[in-house]
Design an enzyme around this catalytic site. Structure first.
Site, mmCIF file in Angstrom:
data_model
loop_
_atom_site.group_PDB
_atom_site.id
_atom_site.type_symbol
_atom_site.label_atom_id
_atom_site.label_comp_id
_atom_site.label_asym_id
_atom_site.label_seq_id
_atom_site.Cartn_x
_atom_site.Cartn_y
_atom_site.Cartn_z
ATOM 1 N N LYS A 35 0.853 -1.206 0.000
ATOM 2 C CA LYS A 35 0.000 0.000 0.000
ATOM 3 C C LYS A 35 0.877 1.241 0.000
ATOM 4 C CE LYS A 35 -0.273 -0.236 5.024
ATOM 5 N NZ LYS A 35 -1.103 -0.564 6.198
ATOM 6 N N TYR A 271 16.354 29.557 8.788
ATOM 7 C CA TYR A 271 15.124 30.274 9.148
ATOM 8 C C TYR A 271 14.943 30.348 10.660
ATOM 9 C CZ TYR A 271 13.282 30.333 4.391
ATOM 10 O OH TYR A 271 13.091 30.564 3.067
#
Ligand SMILES: *Cc1c(COP(=O)(O)O)cnc(C)c1O
Length: 379
Positions: A35, A271
């Site tokens: 999956k 950042y």
């Protein structure tokens, strides 16, 4: 030159990992769980490693379609079963076995016009309280299914909530409780069983004793459901590492340093200036960021390999880049290879489990989150 970030998929490691699971459970059938596009690896890329599996289990019709298109003739299991009646037409056409976990899904089967005999895995809610019939409704759901002309065979399935729990935790007791619930509910019914995920397959070996002994003589074997372990990560990290289990990573994510910076005491990186140097440092900027699937929440200190040598991230992960410490690696420079997880070119491992732990998540999430834009090659 193209951007140097490359995910390398190793189907031969998947074949190896399947053999590890097989060695632990020589009497079980193995569903290879594919999956989420084979846990982010790509169904087509891993397919050559899956040949020894007894079946392939997926979630979505398109995945089943792709598995059949690759030439797979053995069983396919739809692990959540049908979402709508139309799904059953696809199951009939693609000869998919499927889970039935709800009354609505039995209604759909009853309304489905087909001549294709269906093999159903009836799901018991043995305590996880996610999918499945409660024990008190299980026998009647089973009887209803068996009475349907569309249904040829019914197997019994459940899912453990805590198969990966550390041995000392109370949570391991829930494996025993769920197993007791499962055997009490299903033992009189006969048919095949499907209980174990990777953690249970490696740690509990139900097919080699526990479940078998408790079952009636109609027991016809276990179909264990192996996901993360076939992709080479540990199902119970940090209790065991992938190396402890003898599993090999099926995905290696490698990039390069694209810039370096010399910084001084008091300088910050990235950042938010969330990292400030308390001494002079050399920083490398790596072409990999959260838009590639690298976890943005990985804090300063998350491990990486530079030319196979350990280092770690510094400051916040950006969309397309992250920063690492090169202070102790004077030879590392622009163009040096950085391994984010998997293995370096020289074979040095850096497990996705370890990276995930730093980022407060699990390897599954890292693998599944590999972004579409990352160039992927098959080894
Ligand atoms: C995904 C899934 C598995 C595989 O679990 P792993 O921990 O990856 O081995 C097993 N069973 C069900 C029902 C699943 O949805």
């Amino acid at each position: 030159m193209p951007r140097p970030l490359i995910a390398t998929i190793h189907p031969e490691h998947i074949a190896h990992n399947l053999s590890v699971i097989r060695a632990h459970n020589p009497h079980a059938n193995i569903w290879a769980i594919a999956k989420a596009n084979a846990y982010g690896h790509g169904i087509e890329r891993v397919y050559n490693g899956l040949h020894s599996a007894d079946g392939i289990a997926v979630l979505q019709i398109d995945e089943a379609q792709r598995v059949r298109a690759l030439g797979w003739r053995k069983p396919i299991l739809m692990i959540e079963g049908a979402f709508e009646l139309r799904d059953l037409e696809d199951y009939s056409r693609l000869r998919c076995w499927h889970v039935v976990h709800s009354h609505e899904q039995i209604d759909m089967l009853a309304a489905h016009k087909t001549t294709q005999p269906h093999h159903v895995f009836l799901k018991l809610n043995s305590g996880m309280n996610r999918l499945g019939f409660p024990p008190a409704q299980y026998a009647s759901a089973y009887a209803r299914l068996m009475a349907l002309p569309q249904v040829e065979e019914v197997s019994h399935m459940t899912h453990f909530a805590c198969a990966d729990a550390p041995p000392a935790q109370d949570a391991t007791a829930t494996v025993a409780q769920q197993l007791t619930c499962f055997t009490e509910t299903t033992s009189a019914l006969g048919g095949a069983l499907s209980l174990s995920n990777s953690a249970a397959a490696l740690r509990h070996q139900l097919s080699e004793g526990n479940a078998q002994n408790a079952q009636s003589s109609d027991f016809t074997g276990e179909w264990l459901r192996a996901g993360i372990a076939i992709y080479g990560c540990s199902p119970d990290y940090p209790v065991h590492s992938a190396a402890d289990w003898g599993l090999k990573p099926a995905m290696s994510l490698n990039s390069q340093i694209i810039a370096t910076q010399q910084i001084h005491t008091g300088d910050s990186v990235g950042y938010g200036a969330s990292f400030t140097a308390d001494k002079a440092m050399r920083i490398g900027i790596v072409a990999c960021g959260y838009a590639d699937g690298y976890p943005r929440h990985a804090p300063t200190g998350t491990p990486v390999l530079v030319n196979g040598q350990r280092s770690h991230t510094v400051g916040r992960v950006s969309m397309d880049m992250l920063a690492i410490n090169l202070s102790h690696l004077p030879e590392a420079t622009s163009g040096s290879t950085v391994t984010l997880w998997g293995a370096a070119a020289d074979g040095t491992p850096l497990s996705a489990d370890e990276v995930a732990q730093h980022a407060n998540t699990i390897s599954y999430e890292l693998l599944c989150a590999l972004a579409q834009r990352v160039v992927t090659v098959t080894h």
